[in-house]
Design an enzyme around this catalytic site. Sequence first.
Site, PDB file in Angstrom:
ATOM      1  N   TRP A  46     -21.265  41.784 -50.985  1.00 29.06           N
ATOM      2  CA  TRP A  46     -21.683  42.652 -50.048  1.00 29.06           C
ATOM      3  C   TRP A  46     -21.319  42.578 -48.693  1.00 29.06           C
ATOM      4  CZ3 TRP A  46     -25.230  41.756 -45.780  1.00 29.06           C
ATOM      5  CH2 TRP A  46     -25.531  42.954 -45.349  1.00 29.06           C
TER       6      TRP A  46
ATOM      7  N   GLU B 240     -21.757  45.253 -54.421  1.00 28.01           N
ATOM      8  CA  GLU B 240     -23.142  45.938 -53.952  1.00 28.01           C
ATOM      9  C   GLU B 240     -22.971  46.764 -52.536  1.00 28.01           C
ATOM     10  OE1 GLU B 240     -27.405  44.352 -52.482  1.00 28.01           O
ATOM     11  OE2 GLU B 240     -25.624  42.918 -52.758  1.00 28.01           O
TER      12      GLU B 240
ATOM     13  N   LYS C  42     -24.617  49.775 -49.870  1.00 30.07           N
ATOM     14  CA  LYS C  42     -25.851  50.046 -48.977  1.00 30.07           C
ATOM     15  C   LYS C  42     -25.375  51.343 -48.232  1.00 30.07           C
ATOM     16  CE  LYS C  42     -28.641  47.225 -45.999  1.00 30.07           C
ATOM     17  NZ  LYS C  42     -28.912  45.905 -45.230  1.00 30.07           N
TER      18      LYS C  42
ATOM     19  N   ASP D 178     -28.820  47.369 -55.436  1.00 26.22           N
ATOM     20  CA  ASP D 178     -30.099  46.825 -54.934  1.00 26.22           C
ATOM     21  C   ASP D 178     -30.889  48.066 -54.430  1.00 26.22           C
ATOM     22  OD1 ASP D 178     -31.840  46.222 -52.494  1.00 26.22           O
ATOM     23  OD2 ASP D 178     -30.772  44.406 -52.369  1.00 26.22           O
TER      24      ASP D 178
ATOM     25  N   HIS E 238     -31.135  49.791 -51.121  1.00 25.50           N
ATOM     26  CA  HIS E 238     -29.983  50.074 -50.491  1.00 25.50           C
ATOM     27  C   HIS E 238     -29.370  51.562 -50.758  1.00 25.50           C
ATOM     28  CE1 HIS E 238     -28.079  45.917 -49.821  1.00 25.50           C
ATOM     29  NE2 HIS E 238     -29.216  46.082 -49.374  1.00 25.50           N
TER      30      HIS E 238
ATOM     31  N   HIS F 225     -30.377  43.696 -57.976  1.00 27.18           N
ATOM     32  CA  HIS F 225     -31.085  42.955 -56.925  1.00 27.18           C
ATOM     33  C   HIS F 225     -32.363  43.918 -56.737  1.00 27.18           C
ATOM     34  CE1 HIS F 225     -28.019  40.460 -54.812  1.00 27.18           C
ATOM     35  NE2 HIS F 225     -28.025  40.185 -56.082  1.00 27.18           N
TER      36      HIS F 225
ATOM     37  N   ASP G 230     -34.430  49.422 -46.229  1.00 26.66           N
ATOM     38  CA  ASP G 230     -34.100  48.237 -46.745  1.00 26.66           C
ATOM     39  C   ASP G 230     -34.946  46.864 -46.086  1.00 26.66           C
ATOM     40  OD1 ASP G 230     -32.845  46.363 -48.693  1.00 26.66           O
ATOM     41  OD2 ASP G 230     -31.343  45.818 -46.937  1.00 26.66           O
TER      42      ASP G 230
ATOM     43  N   ASP H 181     -36.754  44.626 -47.791  1.00 25.09           N
ATOM     44  CA  ASP H 181     -36.856  43.607 -48.407  1.00 25.09           C
ATOM     45  C   ASP H 181     -38.400  42.785 -48.434  1.00 25.09           C
ATOM     46  OD1 ASP H 181     -34.139  42.981 -49.383  1.00 25.09           O
ATOM     47  OD2 ASP H 181     -33.506  42.958 -47.353  1.00 25.09           O
TER      48      ASP H 181
ATOM     49  N   ASP I  29     -34.143  39.746 -54.517  1.00 16.41           N
ATOM     50  CA  ASP I  29     -33.498  39.766 -53.133  1.00 16.41           C
ATOM     51  C   ASP I  29     -34.673  40.153 -51.949  1.00 16.41           C
ATOM     52  OD1 ASP I  29     -32.186  39.698 -50.972  1.00 16.41           O
ATOM     53  OD2 ASP I  29     -30.549  40.985 -51.747  1.00 16.41           O
TER      54      ASP I  29
END
Length: 412
Positions: A181, A222, A224, A255, A258, A282, A290, A292, A322
């Site tokens: 990524w 990955e 985003k 993810d 993302h 993820h 995003d 997390d 993640d």
Amino acid sequence: MTRFESAKEIYSSLGVDVEKALAVLNETPISIHCWQGDDVVGFDSKEALSGGIQTTGNFMGKARTPNELMADVEKAFSLIPGKKKLNLHAMYAIIPDGDDTDRDGLLPVHFKPWLDFAKKHNVGIDFNPSFFSHPMVKNDLTLSSPDDNVRKFWINHGKACVKIAEYFANETGEPCVMNIWIPDGYKNAPADKLSPRLRFKNSLDEILSVPYDKKKVYVTLESKVFGIGLESYTVGSGEFCLSYSDYKNITPLMDNGHYHPTEVVSDKISALLLFNEKIALHVTHPVRWDSDHVVLFDDELKDMCTEIVRSGGIDRTFIATDYFDASINRISAWVTGVRNVQKALLYALLIPHETLTKLQDEFDFTSVMVLQEKIKTLPLYDVWCEYLRRQNLSDDYLSEIKEYEKEVLSKR
């Protein structure tokens, strides 16, 4: 009759084999991210977080050294049931004093302590090149930079990581997922969107020119949608990464933080499983973006796991967590998030998918809806507690974490 035996009877009446579900859950590995324990600081650079990544909070006890981080991961592992893997970033290289190796020259020896840790706990290792938080991230660009020297540095980093990933696979006997990524993008509307993506493609081509065993190393890519300071354009968009994965026959990774807030990864899983040998996830908990956050047992997590199971993809999906929360106890963040992923998988494994599919194919949508609603209040918790009991674990992990906080974290 115990609560578990009663729950087992209820599920059995719907045609669900609870023992089979528990066995599958226990053998489904979750790759646990190391970076929750130190707020994504790593050990190889003093640079502040970059690339649209930000950690907030200042809870006591952040890991500051490899030994502290390993101790915290070990504690989290001890409270998480089932099969596990360790997910490492390259920035967690353990480089001895006097060794001036930079990320473009990393070697397996710089990760030998992590390999020893993995062997001690009988877990495999997944790996991620770290294309952020480093002086060679120039103007928010790495593999797509127009600067040949910047691009060459990061290409060499990627090549080094392929070799390290194969080293992990060979030494642990478990396949290594190596995820790429990059944060590359622009804050304002760029004048040229094509050239950065062409440079990124060519850089990836160079990285993947390194020979490696594709049965041991699964390279993933990955995407985003945007990042802080990169709001207008990201080079590695969803369309680019899916197209490149297909072009190079590597594994697409999604993810679930993302994408655009109106997109959900659960809707994408069956489509990707149809055309790929493997897919990778993820798992995070995005709040408006995003961000997390710690993974919660919410509808999208349940939908993602349900789609994996009913699409026949549980053996074809690499699942990793993640997220990074510095506002709460970091051990609890690990355990809560990973257990929620496992709980959602169990929820999905306890659904009578064959019955629902048959009803759908018979166009009996009334029965489909009624059964889907019934499933939501079935006694999942009693089955979950039995699973934990068989692992010599309890649903109450907070008291043990609080004791660790008192005896270890508060003294750092």
